[in-house]
Scaffold this active site. Structure first.
Site, PDB file in Angstrom:
ATOM      1  N   GLU A  95      -0.774  -2.373   5.177  1.00  0.00           N
ATOM      2  CA  GLU A  95       0.138  -2.349   6.323  1.00  0.00           C
ATOM      3  C   GLU A  95       0.036  -1.032   7.075  1.00  0.00           C
ATOM      4  O   GLU A  95       0.113  -1.008   8.310  1.00  0.00           O
ATOM      5  CB  GLU A  95       1.578  -2.568   5.850  1.00  0.00           C
ATOM      6  CG  GLU A  95       2.608  -2.625   6.975  1.00  0.00           C
ATOM      7  CD  GLU A  95       3.082  -1.256   7.458  1.00  0.00           C
ATOM      8  OE1 GLU A  95       3.397  -1.116   8.656  1.00  0.00           O
ATOM      9  OE2 GLU A  95       3.122  -0.315   6.640  1.00  0.00           O
ATOM     10  N   GLU A  96      -0.152   0.069   6.354  1.00  0.00           N
ATOM     11  CA  GLU A  96      -0.126   1.389   6.986  1.00  0.00           C
ATOM     12  C   GLU A  96      -1.262   1.586   7.978  1.00  0.00           C
ATOM     13  O   GLU A  96      -1.163   2.415   8.881  1.00  0.00           O
ATOM     14  CB  GLU A  96      -0.169   2.489   5.925  1.00  0.00           C
ATOM     15  CG  GLU A  96       1.032   2.526   5.002  1.00  0.00           C
ATOM     16  CD  GLU A  96       2.314   2.953   5.698  1.00  0.00           C
ATOM     17  OE1 GLU A  96       2.253   3.397   6.847  1.00  0.00           O
ATOM     18  OE2 GLU A  96       3.386   2.844   5.063  1.00  0.00           O
TER      19      GLU A  96
ATOM     20  N   ASP B 161       0.809  -1.223   0.000  1.00  0.00           N
ATOM     21  CA  ASP B 161       0.000   0.000   0.000  1.00  0.00           C
ATOM     22  C   ASP B 161       0.837   1.265   0.000  1.00  0.00           C
ATOM     23  O   ASP B 161       1.983   1.281   0.443  1.00  0.00           O
ATOM     24  CB  ASP B 161      -0.983   0.019   1.175  1.00  0.00           C
ATOM     25  CG  ASP B 161      -0.339  -0.276   2.529  1.00  0.00           C
ATOM     26  OD1 ASP B 161       0.695  -0.952   2.567  1.00  0.00           O
ATOM     27  OD2 ASP B 161      -0.882   0.183   3.555  1.00  0.00           O
TER      28      ASP B 161
END
Length: 402
Positions: free
Chosen positions: A144-145, A77
């Protein structure tokens, strides 16, 4: 020790092409639809079976006879940042946040290098099946963020659909010189908890504070006192960060509002310290509200990141592997980072050890490379990708090499 099998000129060209495409085409967390399609097309071209998992995640299973099973994760991402690097391949992409806000998007944390390196590693392994045996599970993880991606893949049955690995490996580009690797044994990155706190008061004219319960004064007292958790409640040997990142209240200078909202971000390295800090945060917020004769506040969890724990034995072995690959002088053991990663959730879900390392992505000649999440963050991609591919393949071959 088996050295990394090198990329051919054609594979290097494809690696750079993949990276440049990904860098120009970032997508926000859990919206990586085009990125997932690109990964799927690449895997099909390489000849590796794959399936969707966790909406925009992709899992590939590369089998080469009987032998060990290793999982390797690459996150995909981007971030809501306006890229300011001014390179000719800079991102001009845009995306839409959950609240409908239109934002610029860039790969401000280098996940484009992660995906490109993993695809190149897969090409190397497919071309050199005589050098290894076993199975590799490539996990191209979204979100992931926001800490949503690993959990989404696990919830979607990731580990019911592939063989369980003996170890889960992962890596992240960082702004130190390419050709270098940094590793942290045991607690490698912090757990994170983000909270939204809504304070309730009583609205009144600014000239009549006696008729109000002022949520701004209440919030100021809470935020100030929260800093005493790390300075006065924790041992100096325990690490934690308590940050107030936003505070919103009121519309006009002569009106005391009836509500105030602020957000907190809390970082800790151990479960016991995490529990202690979260308990103290709740205690202080509610006690200060009671002291102000205010209604009970509302505390809402926005998201949480799990621990990232590097198994000591596997970490020690891979430090040796990387030393032989890059030279021992280019491998450093570093203290834990207070940043967070959801990588650890993958191995923790099946009680499998993990190892996560940082690889250098900056030019050795750059004295002050921009940091991750900066609009100026830009790996020197040739050196970064070379390092990322070599580290990924060396790590996997440690377990799979003949």
């Amino acid at each position: 020790m088996l050295k990394t099998i090198q990329l051919t000129d054609a594979e290097t060209s494809k690696l750079h092409e993949d990276y440049l495409h990904l860098h120009q085409s970032p997508e926000l967390s859990m919206q990586e639809h085009n990125t997932a399609a690109f990964i799927e097309a690449s895997l099909s071209e390489i000849g590796i079976e794959h399936f969707r998992c966790g909406s925009t995640g992709v899992v590939a299973t590369l089998r080469n006879g009987e032998g060990p099973v290793v999982a390797f994760r690459a996150d995909s991402d981007g971030l809501p940042i306006q890229e300011a690097t001014n390179v000719d391949y800079a991102s001009t992409a845009r995306g839409t946040l959950a609240d409908g806000t239109d934002v610029p998007v860039m790969h401000g944390c280098g996940h484009d290098t992660h995906v490109a390196s993993a695809l190149a590693a897969a090409r190397i392994l497919v071309r050199n099946t005589d050098a290894w045996h076993g199975t590799v599970i490539f996990i191209f993880q979204p979100g992931e963020e926001t800490s949503a991606g690993a959990a989404a893949m696990v919830a979607d049955g990731l580990w019911d659909k592939v063989p369980h690995p003996q170890v889960v490996l992962g890596q992240h580009v960082f702004p130190f010189a390419s050709g270098n690797i940094c590793v942290t044994p045991e607690s490698a990155m912090a757990m994170a908890d983000s909270l939204e706190v809504t304070l309730y008061g009583k609205q009144a004219h600014g000239s009549q504070p006696q008729d109000s319960i002022d949520p701004i004064v209440l919030g100021a007292n809470i935020i100030t006192r929260l800093q005493t958790i790390t300075s006065r409640e924790l041992s100096p040997l325990d690490s934690a960060v308590v940050t107030c990142g936003s505070f919103h209240a009121g519309l006009k200078e002569n009106i005391i509002p009836d509500t105030a909202v602020f957000t907190l971000n809390i970082r800790t390295l151990t479960e016991s310290v995490r529990a202690q800090v979260l308990s103290a945060v709740s205690r202080i917020i509610n006690a200060e509200a009671a002291a102000s004769n205010a209604p009970e506040p509302r505390i809402t969890e926005l998201y949480t990141f799990p621990r990232l724990f590097n198994d000591p034995q596997h970490t020690e072995a891979l430090v040796s592997v990387f030393g032989e690959e890059f030279g021992a002088e280019n491998i450093r053991l570093v203290p834990p980072a207070m940043g967070s990663e959801d990588f650890g959730a993958l191995g923790d879900a099946i009680n499998v050890p993990s190892v996560f390392w940082m690889f250098g992505g900056a030019s050795p000649e750059d004295p002050a490379p921009a940091v991750n999440h900066s609009p100026f963050f830009l790996p020197e991609y040739r050196g970064a990708l070379n390092t990322g591919v070599r580290a990924a393949v060396a790590g996997m071959l440690h377990y799979l090499g003949r």
